[in-house]
Write a protein that holds these residues in place. Structure first.
Motif, PDB file in Angstrom:
ATOM      1  N   GLY A 148       0.862  -1.190   0.000  1.00 31.43           N
ATOM      2  CA  GLY A 148       0.000   0.000   0.000  1.00 31.43           C
ATOM      3  C   GLY A 148       0.898   1.240   0.000  1.00 31.43           C
ATOM      4  O   GLY A 148       2.134   1.143  -0.046  1.00 31.43           O
ATOM      5  N   ALA A 150       1.614   3.319   2.442  1.00 32.60           N
ATOM      6  CA  ALA A 150       2.504   3.406   3.610  1.00 32.60           C
ATOM      7  C   ALA A 150       3.742   2.537   3.393  1.00 32.60           C
ATOM      8  O   ALA A 150       4.864   2.909   3.773  1.00 32.60           O
ATOM      9  CB  ALA A 150       1.767   2.948   4.865  1.00 32.60           C
ATOM     10  N   LEU A 152       5.022   1.660   0.449  1.00 37.55           N
ATOM     11  CA  LEU A 152       5.883   2.226  -0.604  1.00 37.55           C
ATOM     12  C   LEU A 152       6.757   3.331  -0.030  1.00 37.55           C
ATOM     13  O   LEU A 152       7.926   3.471  -0.389  1.00 37.55           O
ATOM     14  CB  LEU A 152       5.026   2.757  -1.758  1.00 37.55           C
ATOM     15  CG  LEU A 152       4.389   1.638  -2.596  1.00 37.55           C
ATOM     16  CD1 LEU A 152       3.307   2.183  -3.502  1.00 37.55           C
ATOM     17  CD2 LEU A 152       5.448   0.912  -3.410  1.00 37.55           C
ATOM     18  N   LYS A 352     -12.182   4.465  -1.564  1.00 34.30           N
ATOM     19  CA  LYS A 352     -11.336   5.098  -2.589  1.00 34.30           C
ATOM     20  C   LYS A 352     -12.190   5.671  -3.724  1.00 34.30           C
ATOM     21  O   LYS A 352     -11.722   6.479  -4.512  1.00 34.30           O
ATOM     22  CB  LYS A 352     -10.336   4.096  -3.141  1.00 34.30           C
ATOM     23  CG  LYS A 352      -9.234   3.713  -2.156  1.00 34.30           C
ATOM     24  CD  LYS A 352      -8.243   4.843  -2.001  1.00 34.30           C
ATOM     25  CE  LYS A 352      -7.055   4.437  -1.143  1.00 34.30           C
ATOM     26  NZ  LYS A 352      -6.113   5.549  -0.956  1.00 34.30           N
ATOM     27  N   GLY A 373      -4.683  -1.129  -9.906  1.00 33.65           N
ATOM     28  CA  GLY A 373      -4.664  -1.533  -8.495  1.00 33.65           C
ATOM     29  C   GLY A 373      -5.603  -2.699  -8.273  1.00 33.65           C
ATOM     30  O   GLY A 373      -6.365  -3.085  -9.170  1.00 33.65           O
ATOM     31  N   THR A 410       4.317   1.602 -12.216  1.00 34.77           N
ATOM     32  CA  THR A 410       3.102   2.328 -12.609  1.00 34.77           C
ATOM     33  C   THR A 410       3.371   3.490 -13.576  1.00 34.77           C
ATOM     34  O   THR A 410       2.429   4.111 -14.069  1.00 34.77           O
ATOM     35  CB  THR A 410       2.410   2.908 -11.358  1.00 34.77           C
ATOM     36  OG1 THR A 410       3.335   3.791 -10.723  1.00 34.77           O
ATOM     37  CG2 THR A 410       1.989   1.823 -10.398  1.00 34.77           C
ATOM     38  N   PHE A 414       0.645   6.263 -15.782  1.00 30.47           N
ATOM     39  CA  PHE A 414       0.466   7.710 -15.571  1.00 30.47           C
ATOM     40  C   PHE A 414       0.787   8.465 -16.862  1.00 30.47           C
ATOM     41  O   PHE A 414       0.122   9.446 -17.205  1.00 30.47           O
ATOM     42  CB  PHE A 414       1.372   8.200 -14.423  1.00 30.47           C
ATOM     43  CG  PHE A 414       0.811   7.872 -13.062  1.00 30.47           C
ATOM     44  CD1 PHE A 414      -0.116   8.697 -12.457  1.00 30.47           C
ATOM     45  CD2 PHE A 414       1.197   6.727 -12.391  1.00 30.47           C
ATOM     46  CE1 PHE A 414      -0.662   8.398 -11.214  1.00 30.47           C
ATOM     47  CE2 PHE A 414       0.667   6.409 -11.144  1.00 30.47           C
ATOM     48  CZ  PHE A 414      -0.267   7.250 -10.544  1.00 30.47           C
ATOM     49  N   GLY A 431      -2.505  10.664  -0.119  1.00 31.72           N
ATOM     50  CA  GLY A 431      -2.894  10.574  -1.536  1.00 31.72           C
ATOM     51  C   GLY A 431      -1.689  10.602  -2.452  1.00 31.72           C
ATOM     52  O   GLY A 431      -1.484  11.550  -3.221  1.00 31.72           O
ATOM     53  N   ARG A 432      -0.887   9.542  -2.397  1.00 24.87           N
ATOM     54  CA  ARG A 432       0.344   9.472  -3.211  1.00 24.87           C
ATOM     55  C   ARG A 432       0.029   9.571  -4.697  1.00 24.87           C
ATOM     56  O   ARG A 432       0.777  10.179  -5.461  1.00 24.87           O
ATOM     57  CB  ARG A 432       1.064   8.138  -2.954  1.00 24.87           C
ATOM     58  CG  ARG A 432       1.684   8.009  -1.586  1.00 24.87           C
ATOM     59  CD  ARG A 432       2.297   6.626  -1.406  1.00 24.87           C
ATOM     60  NE  ARG A 432       3.327   6.321  -2.366  1.00 24.87           N
ATOM     61  CZ  ARG A 432       4.609   6.606  -2.226  1.00 24.87           C
ATOM     62  NH1 ARG A 432       5.020   7.203  -1.128  1.00 24.87           N
ATOM     63  NH2 ARG A 432       5.485   6.290  -3.160  1.00 24.87           N
ATOM     64  N   VAL A 433      -1.103   8.948  -5.083  1.00 25.74           N
ATOM     65  CA  VAL A 433      -1.406   8.902  -6.517  1.00 25.74           C
ATOM     66  C   VAL A 433      -1.606  10.307  -7.105  1.00 25.74           C
ATOM     67  O   VAL A 433      -1.357  10.521  -8.283  1.00 25.74           O
ATOM     68  CB  VAL A 433      -2.651   8.028  -6.786  1.00 25.74           C
ATOM     69  CG1 VAL A 433      -2.359   6.574  -6.517  1.00 25.74           C
ATOM     70  CG2 VAL A 433      -3.829   8.495  -5.973  1.00 25.74           C
ATOM     71  N   GLU A 436       1.837  11.576  -7.799  1.00 27.46           N
ATOM     72  CA  GLU A 436       2.396  10.838  -8.938  1.00 27.46           C
ATOM     73  C   GLU A 436       1.819  11.357 -10.259  1.00 27.46           C
ATOM     74  O   GLU A 436       2.541  11.479 -11.254  1.00 27.46           O
ATOM     75  CB  GLU A 436       2.152   9.333  -8.761  1.00 27.46           C
ATOM     76  CG  GLU A 436       3.066   8.753  -7.675  1.00 27.46           C
ATOM     77  CD  GLU A 436       2.615   7.403  -7.114  1.00 27.46           C
ATOM     78  OE1 GLU A 436       3.390   6.800  -6.376  1.00 27.46           O
ATOM     79  OE2 GLU A 436       1.483   6.967  -7.407  1.00 27.46           O
TER      80      GLU A 436
HETATM   81  N1  UDP Z   1       0.149   1.637  -6.700  1.00 24.76           N
HETATM   82  C1  UDP Z   1       1.001   0.699  -7.255  1.00 24.76           C
HETATM   83  N2  UDP Z   1       0.471  -0.208  -8.106  1.00 24.76           N
HETATM   84  C2  UDP Z   1      -0.826  -0.243  -8.419  1.00 24.76           C
HETATM   85  C3  UDP Z   1      -1.692   0.703  -7.833  1.00 24.76           C
HETATM   86  C4  UDP Z   1      -1.181   1.643  -6.980  1.00 24.76           C
HETATM   87  O1  UDP Z   1       2.188   0.697  -7.005  1.00 24.76           O
HETATM   88  O2  UDP Z   1      -1.215  -1.090  -9.202  1.00 24.76           O
HETATM   89  C5  UDP Z   1       0.721   2.639  -5.798  1.00 24.76           C
HETATM   90  C6  UDP Z   1       0.433   4.051  -6.212  1.00 24.76           C
HETATM   91  O3  UDP Z   1       1.287   4.426  -7.273  1.00 24.76           O
HETATM   92  C7  UDP Z   1       0.678   4.798  -4.926  1.00 24.76           C
HETATM   93  C8  UDP Z   1       0.248   3.805  -3.861  1.00 24.76           C
HETATM   94  O4  UDP Z   1       0.133   2.542  -4.510  1.00 24.76           O
HETATM   95  O5  UDP Z   1       2.055   5.096  -4.767  1.00 24.76           O
HETATM   96  C9  UDP Z   1      -1.074   4.150  -3.220  1.00 24.76           C
HETATM   97  O6  UDP Z   1      -0.870   5.189  -2.324  1.00 24.76           O
HETATM   98  P1  UDP Z   1      -2.030   6.181  -1.871  1.00 24.76           P
HETATM   99  O7  UDP Z   1      -1.452   7.138  -0.894  1.00 24.76           O
HETATM  100  O8  UDP Z   1      -2.654   6.792  -3.059  1.00 24.76           O
HETATM  101  O9  UDP Z   1      -3.106   5.239  -1.201  1.00 24.76           O
HETATM  102  P2  UDP Z   1      -2.987   4.231   0.049  1.00 24.76           P
HETATM  103  O10 UDP Z   1      -2.713   2.865  -0.514  1.00 24.76           O
HETATM  104  O11 UDP Z   1      -1.860   4.711   0.907  1.00 24.76           O
HETATM  105  O12 UDP Z   1      -4.317   4.344   0.715  1.00 24.76           O
END
Ligand code: UDP
Length: 539
Positions: A148, A150, A152, A352, A373, A410, A414, A431-433, A436
Motif C-alpha cells: 500500500g 505506507a 511504498l 477510494k 490496483g 506504474t 500515468f 494521496g500518493r497517486v 504521482e
Molecule cells: N500503486 C502501485 N500499483 C498499483 C496501484 C497503486 O504501485 O497497481 C501505488 C500508487 O502508485 C501509490 C500507492 O500505490 O504510490 C497508493 O498510495 P495512496 O497514498 O494513493 O493510497 P494508500 O494505498 O496509501 O491508501
C-alpha cells in the motif's frame, strides 16, 4: 504525559506508598499526619498495599520504560522521600511533647544516601548505546506484506539506509520481496490468526481474544529491538506491538502515522488503543499531512509529539517512450486512439471511490477509465471489486473500463493518461497517486478533503471536487477534456509544485534527522529540515 507531570505523579504515588507502608511502632506511625488520618491509614490492609505497589510499578513503567530506568528513578525518589523523613523527624523536636528519634534520623540519612547512589549507578549502567560509525541502527515495523502507500513510503526510507536498518513484517508478501530486492534485511514475525484478524473495525471481544498472540509478538519484537538504536512503527498495528516492545527494550520509538484516525477508518476501541500507545510510547509522531495530524490531535493525541512530513517521491529522469505507450494502449489495454483516458490508481476499496468515477463517466462516451490496483486488504474490498466489475458491465460503460490489476511499475500508466483522478469518499490521509499524477505532468482532479486538499491548489495545480459528488466530477472531467489549454496550464503548475515540495531526498533528510534526534545522535547540520514546506506555501 509531560516529564514534569510524570515525575510529580511518581513522587505522589511513592509518597502515598511510603505513608501506607511505614512500619508501625506504638503510636509513632505516620507521625507527621494528623492523628485521625493516621488511624484511618492503620486500617489499610495487605491488598491495598499490594495494589498500590502495582500502581506505582505500572506508572513507573509507563513513565520511564525499561526496568533499569524505573529502578533508577525509584532509587532517586526513595532517596528524596527518606530525606523528607529526616527533616520531619528533626522538625518534630520543636513540637512540644514530641521528641526526635536519633535512630530514625540515621536510618533516614542512610536511605537517602543509598537511594541517590543507587540512582547514579543505574544511570551509569543505562548510558545509551551508539553505533561505532555514528549512524543510528533502525528497526522498522510494518504489519502487512502487501504494497500500500505506507509500505511504498517505507520502502524508500528503508532502502536509502539499508546497511543500518532491518524491517520486521507481521505478514509475508510482495512487500518483503520488494525490500529484499532493494537490499534491506527483512524478517517476518507472524501474528497468530486471532490477532491478525483484528481489523480497523474490530470490537472489544475480538480485541480481548487477540491479547495472548499480541503479548507474544510484543516480547519477540522487544527482543529484536535490543540490537537497534531506534524503533520505527510504520502502521497502526506496528505501533500497538512496537510501542510496548520499544519500551521493554528501552529504545525510543517513532510512529509514522499514515491514517486519519476517525470513525470511518477505525473502531472506537482501536482509536483509543492507537492514541494511548502513541501518547505513552512514541517519542515522535510523523503525520503525513495536516489533516492526519489534526485528526490525531482531535482524538486526544499529543500535538507536541507531531511533525508533519509529506511522502517523498523519486523524480524519474526519463518517462515512458512512445513505443511502450502504444503497446500499453493498444495491445495491453485495447483503448482506441481517440479515447480520453482517465486514470485512477490505488487499491480497489469502497472509500477510494472508484464507483464514483465510473458513474461520472457514463455521460462521457469517449472517455475510458483505467483502474490501476487491486483489492489489497479485506474481504469487503474484494466484494467491492466484484461490484465494480458488475458496474463496468452496465450498458453505458461497456468496453470503457479497463481493470489493469496491481502493477509494481506504474510509470507508463500515468504517462498514458489524459487526466488522473482521485475520488476518495472519505478524507484521504495523504494521496500518493495525486502527487504521482502531478509529477507525470498530468492535470489532476482530487476530492476536496483530507491530505488531498492540501496537495492540490484548486484551479492552480488541479481541480478539487466534493467527495462522492458524481456531477461535479463529471463537469470537471468535461472541462479538462474540452479546454486543453487550461488542462495543460494546470499540469505544468502541478509538475513544478510536485518537484519542489515532494522530492524524496529532502523528505528522507527530515526523517533521518528525527531518527537521529530520537536516538540521541548528532543531527544533519542542514538548517530548516525539521518540517517540510507545504504545497500551498510552494504554490
Ligand atoms: N500503486 C502501485 N500499483 C498499483 C496501484 C497503486 O504501485 O497497481 C501505488 C500508487 O502508485 C501509490 C500507492 O500505490 O504510490 C497508493 O498510495 P495512496 O497514498 O494513493 O493510497 P494508500 O494505498 O496509501 O491508501
Amino acid at each position: 504525559m509531560k516529564k514534569g507531570a510524570r515525575i510529580s505523579l511518581l513522587v505522589l504515588l511513592a509518597a502515598g506508598l511510603w505513608l501506607a507502608l511505614k512500619p508501625t511502632a506504638g503510636n509513632r506511625r505516620l507521625t507527621f499526619l494528623p492523628v485521625h488520618w493516621s488511624e484511618y491509614v492503620d486500617f489499610m490492609d495487605f491488598w491495598f498495599n499490594l495494589g498500590a505497589f502495582a500502581l506505582l510499578a505500572a506508572t513507573a513503567w509507563l513513565a520511564f520504560g525499561t526496568w533499569k530506568k524505573v529502578l533508577g528513578r525509584a532509587c532517586l525518589i526513595t532517596g528524596f522521600i527518606t530525606l523528607l523523613n529526616v527533616m520531619l523527624e528533626l522538625l518534630q523536636s520543636s513540637i512540644p511533647g514530641r521528641a526526635m528519634d536519633l535512630a530514625d534520623v540515621w536510618a533516614g540519612l542512610l536511605g537517602c544516601v543509598l537511594g541517590i547512589v543507587g540512582s547514579m549507578a543505574v544511570q551509569l549502567m543505562t548510558e545509551g548505546r551508539k553505533s561505532s560509525d555514528g549512524i543510528p541502527q533502525v528497526l522498522f515495523l510494518d504489519q502487512t506484506g502487501r504494497l500500500g502507500g505506507a509500505e511504498l513510503m517505507l520502502l524508500d526510507i528503508a532502502s536509502a539506509r539499508a546497511a543500518d536498518s532491518e524491517v520486521v513484517l507481521f505478514q509475508d508478501g510482495e512487500f518483503r520481496s520488494a525490500l529484499e530486492n532493494a537490499g534491506v534485511k527483512t524478517r517476518v514475525l507472524r501474528l497468530d490468526d486471532e490477532a491478525s484478524s483484528v481489523n480497523k473495525q474490530a470490537g472489544l471481544l475480538h480485541v480481548l481474544r487477540s491479547i495472548p498472540g499480541i503479548v507474544q509478538l510484543i516480547l519477540q519484537t522487544a527482543q529484536a529491538s535490543r540490537s537497534f538504536d531506534v524503533v520505527y512503527a510504520n502502521t497502526a498495528k506496528a505501533l500497538i506491538i512496537g510501542g510496548p516492545a520499544a519500551r521493554l527494550a528501552g529504545r525510543p520509538l517513532i510512529f509514522h502515522l499514515h491514517d486519519i484516525i476517525a470513525d470511518g477508518h477505525f473502531s472506537p476501541i482501536n482509536q483509543c488503543a492507537l492514541i494511548f500507545c502513541a501518547n505513552c510510547f512514541a517519542d515522535r509522531v510523523i503525520a503525513n499531512s495536516e489533516a492526519t495530524k489534526d485528526a490525531f490531535v482531535a482524538r486526544g493525541g499529543r500535538a507536541e509529539l507531531c511533525v508533519v512530513i509529506p511522502n517523498g517521491f523519486h523524480i524519474p529522469e526519463e518517462r515512458t517512450n512512445k513505443d511502450d505507450l502504444k503497446k500499453l494502449r493498444f495491445s495491453c489495454l485495447n483503448i482506441p486512439s481517440d479515447a480520453f483516458i482517465v486514470l485512477m490508481a490505488g487499491r480497489l476499496a469502497h472509500w477510494k471511490g472508484q464507483h464514483v468515477l465510473l458513474e461520472a463517466l457514463k455521460p462521457m462516451p469517449s472517455a475510458h477509465a483505467v483502474l490501476l490496483g487491486d483489492a489489497l486488504f479485506t474481504d469487503e474490498d474484494r466484494e467491492y471489486a466484484h461490484r465494480l466489475h458488475a458496474q463496468a458491465d452496465e450498458s453505458e460503460l461497456t468496453g470503457r473500463v479497463h481493470f489493469a490489476g496491481f502493477q509494481s511499475d506504474t510509470l507508463a500508466y500515468f504517462d498514458l493518461a489524459d487526466v488522473v483522478v482521485h475520488a476518495s469518499v472519505f478524507p484521504e490521509p495523504f494521496g500518493r497517486v495525486i502527487v504521482e499524477g502531478m509529477l507525470a505532468g498530468k492535470p489532476v482532479i482530487a476530492s476536496r478533503a483530507g491530505g488531498a486538499a492540501e496537495i492540490v491548489s484548486h484551479e492552480h495545480t488541479g481541480l478539487l471536487v466534493d467527495p462522492g459528488n458524481v456531477n461535479e466530477l463529471a463537469e470537471a472531467l468535461m472541462r479538462l477534456q474540452h479546454d486543453s489549454a487550461f488542462a495543460a496550464r494546470l499540469a505544468l503548475n502541478a509538475q513544478q509544485t510536485a518537484r519542489d515540495v515532494y522530492a524524496l531526498p529532502a523528505v528522507q533528510r527530515q526523517i533521518e534527522n528525527l531518527i537521529r534526534k530520537a536516538g540521541k545522535y548528532k543531527t544533519d547540520p542542514i538548517p530548516g529540515t525539521d518540517t517540510a514546506p507545504s504545497a500551498t506555501q510552494a504554490a
